[in-house]
Design a protein around this motif. Structure first.
Motif, PDB file in Angstrom:
ATOM      1  N   ILE A  50      65.872  51.495 -23.747  1.00 56.83           N
ATOM      2  CA  ILE A  50      66.945  52.494 -23.706  1.00 56.83           C
ATOM      3  C   ILE A  50      67.310  52.903 -25.131  1.00 56.83           C
ATOM      4  N   ASP A  51      67.469  51.918 -26.017  1.00 55.55           N
ATOM      5  CA  ASP A  51      67.826  52.222 -27.402  1.00 55.55           C
ATOM      6  C   ASP A  51      66.721  53.006 -28.105  1.00 55.55           C
ATOM      7  N   GLU A  52      65.458  52.653 -27.814  1.00 61.75           N
ATOM      8  CA  GLU A  52      64.328  53.349 -28.430  1.00 61.75           C
ATOM      9  C   GLU A  52      64.294  54.807 -27.974  1.00 61.75           C
ATOM     10  N   LYS A  53      64.527  55.041 -26.679  1.00 66.32           N
ATOM     11  CA  LYS A  53      64.559  56.411 -26.155  1.00 66.32           C
ATOM     12  C   LYS A  53      65.707  57.200 -26.773  1.00 66.32           C
ATOM     13  N   LEU A  54      66.864  56.551 -26.925  1.00 66.05           N
ATOM     14  CA  LEU A  54      68.009  57.204 -27.552  1.00 66.05           C
ATOM     15  C   LEU A  54      67.681  57.596 -28.990  1.00 66.05           C
ATOM     16  N   LYS A  55      67.037  56.709 -29.710  1.00 66.66           N
ATOM     17  CA  LYS A  55      66.667  57.000 -31.100  1.00 66.66           C
ATOM     18  C   LYS A  55      65.712  58.187 -31.158  1.00 66.66           C
ATOM     19  N   ARG A  56      64.707  58.212 -30.271  1.00 67.28           N
ATOM     20  CA  ARG A  56      63.754  59.332 -30.250  1.00 67.28           C
ATOM     21  C   ARG A  56      64.456  60.643 -29.890  1.00 67.28           C
ATOM     22  N   LEU A  57      65.378  60.579 -28.931  1.00 68.79           N
ATOM     23  CA  LEU A  57      66.121  61.775 -28.531  1.00 68.79           C
ATOM     24  C   LEU A  57      66.955  62.300 -29.696  1.00 68.79           C
ATOM     25  N   LEU A  58      67.643  61.400 -30.373  1.00 67.27           N
ATOM     26  CA  LEU A  58      68.442  61.813 -31.534  1.00 67.27           C
ATOM     27  C   LEU A  58      67.565  62.432 -32.615  1.00 67.27           C
ATOM     28  N   ALA A  59      66.396  61.835 -32.866  1.00 71.24           N
ATOM     29  CA  ALA A  59      65.486  62.369 -33.883  1.00 71.24           C
ATOM     30  C   ALA A  59      64.986  63.756 -33.490  1.00 71.24           C
ATOM     31  N   ALA A  60      64.690  63.943 -32.204  1.00 71.27           N
ATOM     32  CA  ALA A  60      64.180  65.234 -31.742  1.00 71.27           C
ATOM     33  C   ALA A  60      65.258  66.319 -31.793  1.00 71.27           C
ATOM     34  N   LYS A  61      66.468  65.963 -31.388  1.00 71.61           N
ATOM     35  CA  LYS A  61      67.544  66.957 -31.317  1.00 71.61           C
ATOM     36  C   LYS A  61      68.214  67.200 -32.661  1.00 71.61           C
ATOM     37  N   CYS A  62      68.195  66.215 -33.534  1.00 74.20           N
ATOM     38  CA  CYS A  62      68.896  66.340 -34.813  1.00 74.20           C
ATOM     39  C   CYS A  62      67.926  66.366 -35.991  1.00 74.20           C
ATOM     40  N   GLY A  63      66.630  66.321 -35.715  1.00 71.42           N
ATOM     41  CA  GLY A  63      65.631  66.201 -36.769  1.00 71.42           C
ATOM     42  C   GLY A  63      65.485  67.427 -37.648  1.00 71.42           C
ATOM     43  N   GLY A  64      65.805  68.628 -37.147  1.00 70.01           N
ATOM     44  CA  GLY A  64      65.602  69.843 -37.922  1.00 70.01           C
ATOM     45  C   GLY A  64      66.711  70.147 -38.917  1.00 70.01           C
ATOM     46  N   GLU A  65      67.859  69.516 -38.735  1.00 72.16           N
ATOM     47  CA  GLU A  65      68.983  69.790 -39.615  1.00 72.16           C
ATOM     48  C   GLU A  65      69.069  68.720 -40.686  1.00 72.16           C
ATOM     49  N   HIS A  66      69.575  69.108 -41.833  1.00 77.65           N
ATOM     50  CA  HIS A  66      69.722  68.155 -42.930  1.00 77.65           C
ATOM     51  C   HIS A  66      71.174  67.710 -43.036  1.00 77.65           C
ATOM     52  N   ALA A  67      71.359  66.415 -43.057  1.00 81.29           N
ATOM     53  CA  ALA A  67      72.704  65.848 -43.172  1.00 81.29           C
ATOM     54  C   ALA A  67      73.177  65.951 -44.618  1.00 81.29           C
ATOM     55  N   PRO A  68      74.480  65.991 -44.813  1.00 83.06           N
ATOM     56  CA  PRO A  68      75.014  66.002 -46.178  1.00 83.06           C
ATOM     57  C   PRO A  68      74.543  64.759 -46.948  1.00 83.06           C
TER      58      PRO A  68
END
Length: 113
Positions: A50-68
């Motif tokens: 579950i945690d691994e899937k959550l991490k992949r989902l976060l990377a896919a959905k938030c991967g294109g934007e750059h954090a401050p």
């Protein structure tokens, strides 16, 4: 959490460190120990999945934007603190160096460095 079976590493310890495992932030020896537990314990493996899937989902959905600048470091530090608190680990820095205390099933282990 405990699955009821005996393991060299307690289920609660493994689940407290699953994000460190996912992020490759633990040393090789600890990583092997956690991997062995996950191979032997279906409930922990399920939680890890579950945690691994959550991490992949976060990377896919938030991967294109750059954090401050600095956000990643602040988040890692906050996650590390939360994991250490959950695993009953304290790290204190003082004039004589750093002291790490780990409470495991009523046993206290101290390391000074």
């Amino acid at each position: 959490m405990s699955c009821g079976n005996h393991h060299d590493t307690d289920c609660s310890e493994v689940l407290a460190e699953v994000w460190l495992f996912l992020d490759h932030e633990c040393d090789d020896a600890r990583r092997r120990l956690l991997a062995q537990h996950l191979d032997e314990c279906e409930p922990c493996l399920s939680e890890y999945g579950i945690d691994e899937k959550l991490k992949r989902l976060l990377a896919a959905k938030c991967g294109g934007e750059h954090a401050p600048a600095g956000l990643k470091d602040r988040l890692r530090q906050q996650i590390r603190v939360a994991v250490l608190e959950q695993a009953e680990v304290t790290v204190e820095e003082g004039p004589s160096g750093t002291t790490t205390t780990v409470e495991v099933r009523g046993t206290r282990i101290e390391q000074r460095g």
